[in-house]
Design an enzyme around this catalytic site. Structure first.
Site, mmCIF file in Angstrom:
data_model
loop_
_atom_site.group_PDB
_atom_site.id
_atom_site.type_symbol
_atom_site.label_atom_id
_atom_site.label_comp_id
_atom_site.label_asym_id
_atom_site.label_seq_id
_atom_site.Cartn_x
_atom_site.Cartn_y
_atom_site.Cartn_z
ATOM 1 N N LYS A 53 -22.427 21.470 -23.282
ATOM 2 C CA LYS A 53 -21.717 22.429 -24.137
ATOM 3 C C LYS A 53 -21.160 21.738 -25.383
ATOM 4 C CE LYS A 53 -20.744 25.354 -20.164
ATOM 5 N NZ LYS A 53 -19.830 25.744 -19.087
ATOM 6 N N GLN A 97 -13.500 24.665 -17.385
ATOM 7 C CA GLN A 97 -14.686 24.540 -16.530
ATOM 8 C C GLN A 97 -14.318 24.761 -15.065
ATOM 9 O OE1 GLN A 97 -17.910 24.055 -17.692
ATOM 10 N NE2 GLN A 97 -18.593 24.320 -15.590
ATOM 11 N N ASP A 120 -15.039 32.587 -22.273
ATOM 12 C CA ASP A 120 -15.846 32.973 -21.108
ATOM 13 C C ASP A 120 -15.616 34.430 -20.713
ATOM 14 O OD1 ASP A 120 -17.556 30.959 -20.358
ATOM 15 O OD2 ASP A 120 -16.069 29.895 -19.146
#
Ligand code: NAP
Length: 292
Positions: A53, A97, A120
């Protein structure tokens, strides 16, 4: 019928080019997009995902801002970091994460992320906005599914769509996005009766289960479009939820694994980061011009 194979790598490359252009425009408008990644602990796959990422950020001109915390980090330290990132103007978007080490509550910590930085789309507020059909940041993999369908010019208005899976991360948001695009949506899960019969009704079938061979050719209508979100590590390597050969013989279009939905996820993360930066630029602009 021999299906068109929907090339996620090519579509993702197009999204990345678009994001790189958007980032240049944002810079000239005075914004400096940055994605903060927060990684807690030693989970090896998580380290790989976060590295990919950050590299993808570099490629399109987004500043990668990385925080790596020890596996034993107490909850209050992670809370403090997320609060500080929410307030930091150099951070346009925050990615925590998952999974977190067992002593930390993933839902609680994700819920601390400011909605305008929730890259997200996993906070209750982002999920609520999506459920209400209002603008907000949408989870990356579901957004990637919609981008692939749009790229393949799949007519969704009035189409019968079946989604297998009802997770917060994939199944639910995919179903809501399809509903928002005026498809008639059925959501299936582990208790669904006659899964094969329901799937055969679908013009668009999305599998997000995590079980190889969940969808086989006889479960798919001639001419359906099949999107395989599954990523399963097996003795045969990485496979999806869809039996590619038998489904490709009946479907109009199908995504491969690897090379289908997977590459779209990081591309949409970059796209969401640029969108978050744009939203914040507008908020700052309107604050500056607000009366009083
Ligand atoms: P998840 O949270 O485990 O959810 C799986 C869903 O599948 C659940 O709703 C479950 O039903 C349903 N299910 C399980 N067995 C079933 C069966 N036999 N028949 C019908 N439905 C069944 O998984 P997830 O996070 O949504 O991820 C799904 C898959 O997508 C995984 O393989 C994951 O690795 C992959 N994934 C890929 C990407 C990507 O970038 N390509 C991103 C995210 C996830 P219940 O709710 O009843 O338990």
């Amino acid at each position: 019928m021999s299906a068109e194979v929907l090339d996620g790598r090519a579509v993702a490359a197009g999204v990345r080019e678009r994001v790189a252009r958007e980032v240049r425009e944002l810079r000239s408008a005075g914004a400096d997009p940055g994605l903060a990644t927060v990684l807690v602990g030693d989970d090896p796959p998580s380290h790989v995902y976060v590295r990919m990422k950050r590299e993808a950020c570099d490629e399109v001109g987004i500043n990668p801002i990385h925080h790596e915390l020890d596996a034993a980090t107490p909850a209050h330290e992670l809370r403090d970091l997320l609060t500080a990132l929410n307030e930091d103007p150099a951070v346009s978007a925050i990615l925590l994460q998952l999974p977190l080490p067992a002593h930390l509550d993933g839902d609680e910590m994700t819920g601390l992320i400011a909605p305008e930085k929730d890259v997200d789309g996993l906070t209750p507020l982002s999920a609520g906005l999506l459920a209400q059909g209002r603008p907000g940041l949408v989870p990356c993999t579901p957004a990637g599914v919609m981008e692939l369908l749009a790229h393949a010019r799949v007519e969704l208005e009035g189409a019968r769509a079946v989604v297998i899976g009802r997770s917060q991360l994939v199944g639910k948001p995919v179903a809501q996005l399809l509903l928002g695009a005026d498809a008639t949506v059925t959501q299936c899960h582990s208790r669904t009766r006659d899964l094969a019969g329901v799937c055969r009704e679908a013009d668009v079938l999305v599998a997000a289960v995590g079980r190889p061979g969940t969808v086989t050719g006889e479960m798919v209508a001639e001419g359906a479009v099949v999107i395989d979100v599954g990523t399963n590590h097996t003795d045969r390597g990485l496979v999806g939820d869809v039996d590619f050969e038998s489904v490709a013989a009946r479907a109009r279009a199908v995504t491969p694994v690897p090379g289908g939905v997977g590459p779209m996820t990081i591309a949409m993360l970059l796209s969401n980061t640029a969108r978050a930066a744009r939203m914040q630029l507008r908020m700052t602009g309107s604050a500056a011009t607000a009366p009083g």
